[in-house]
Design an enzyme around this catalytic site. Structure first.
Site, PDB file in Angstrom:
ATOM      1  N   PRO A  25      34.052  -2.908  28.275  1.00 33.65           N
ATOM      2  CA  PRO A  25      34.468  -4.178  27.666  1.00 33.65           C
ATOM      3  C   PRO A  25      35.703  -3.979  26.788  1.00 33.65           C
ATOM      4  CG  PRO A  25      32.103  -3.850  27.461  1.00 33.65           C
ATOM      5  CD  PRO A  25      32.672  -2.555  27.955  1.00 33.65           C
ATOM      6  N   GLU A  26      36.714  -4.809  26.994  1.00 36.06           N
ATOM      7  CA  GLU A  26      37.926  -4.730  26.187  1.00 36.06           C
ATOM      8  C   GLU A  26      37.952  -5.896  25.206  1.00 36.06           C
ATOM      9  OE1 GLU A  26      41.520  -3.766  28.217  1.00 36.06           O
ATOM     10  OE2 GLU A  26      40.509  -2.547  29.722  1.00 36.06           O
ATOM     11  N   LYS A  34      37.664  -3.712  18.912  1.00 39.38           N
ATOM     12  CA  LYS A  34      36.535  -3.914  19.819  1.00 39.38           C
ATOM     13  C   LYS A  34      35.195  -3.750  19.106  1.00 39.38           C
ATOM     14  CE  LYS A  34      38.031  -1.118  23.146  1.00 39.38           C
ATOM     15  NZ  LYS A  34      38.086  -0.480  24.485  1.00 39.38           N
TER      16      LYS A  34
END
Length: 270
Positions: free
Chosen positions: A2-3, A58
């Site tokens: 996941p970015e 993040k």
């Protein structure tokens, strides 16, 4: 992995259901993540009201009345809302149950994520050295140009350096460089101010659009509201090595750059 858009999508999905709610209990089924989940997390968080759910790079910051839970999704983690008491499946490691009857469930098959507790999250060792957020006025092409002087590394790993700007991971670095017409192999110091101004604009545009569309749907990503993102189908370069360029038709090349796969168009990107 996941970015930034995926993490922001998760934040937007879970925040309305968490903010203002009181935690009834925390269930840690298996705390063996990248760093161990605090053994006393239930004691620390239970009974507290969740004040705000924010994001830094993040990292998701779940701020309670006293203290903040710092969460990172790692390579394959996700946070989603389920009914409290719903039977857990394999890899569903942590539940934060709310008085509303919902629970925030953390799933992480590869265990590279994190759930940490801090009373001063922005000065936590994982956050204190991070660069500016890409969608704020603190980040622009001038910053990229100034930070690139004397840097002989390739431009792609340069813009992926979290000390330069946070949240520009492999997918969005690939797409931004394509949109700006910059060869990812070029030395960072060899790129002009004008081209960095263009690159910063494209980074902002692509990240903002990806957030609007719900992030990038990859193997393991599920949004916080249980819905997948929709940006993947619009990728121009990432994951398209060997396929024709959508702009000029030239075959896209895939190379290894900084230990990561990188795709570019030899005609459109110079």
């Amino acid at each position: 992995m996941p970015e930034l858009p995926e993490v922001e999508t998760t934040r937007r999905g879970i925040a309305p259901h968490l903010e203002g709610q009181r935690v009834s209990r925390v269930i840690v089924r298996d705390g063996r993540l990248r760093w161990p989940v605090p053994e006393d997390l239930d004691i620390r968080l239970s009974g507290q009201r969740i004040v705000q759910v924010s994001r830094r790079a993040k990292y998701l910051l779940i701020q309670a009345e006293v203290g903040t839970l710092i969460s990172h999704l790692g390579m394959s983690g996700n946070l989603r809302l389920v009914e409290a008491g719903l039977a857990a499946l394999k890899h569903e490691h942590v539940d934060i149950e709310l008085e509303s009857g919902l629970a925030l469930r953390y799933t992480d098959p590869r265990r590279f994520g994190a759930m940490l507790w801090s009373h001063d999250p922005h000065n936590h060792e994982l956050l204190i050295r991070l660069g500016p957020e890409p969608l704020t006025d603190l980040f622009d092409g001038e910053r990229l140009y100034e930070r690139s002087r004397g840097k002989s590394i390739a431009v792609k790993p340069f813009i992926m350096d979290n000390a330069v700007v946070v949240g520009v991971g492999n997918i969005y670095a690939t797409e931004a460089l394509f949109a700006a017409g910059i060869d990812p192999r070029r030395e960072a110091r060899g790129i002009s101010r004008a081209r960095y101004l263009k690159l910063a604009i494209e980074i902002k545009r692509i990240l903002a659009y990806a957030i609007e569309r719900g992030g990038t749907t990859l193997r393991d990503f599920i949004g916080g509201d249980g819905k997948p993102g929709y940006f993947q189908q619009e990728l121009f370069a990432y994951g398209r090595g060997g396929q024709p360029c959508k702009v000029c038709g030239t075959t896209l090349r895939e190379i290894k750059l900084g230990q990561r796969a990188s795709v570019y168009c030899p005609k459109c990107q110079r």
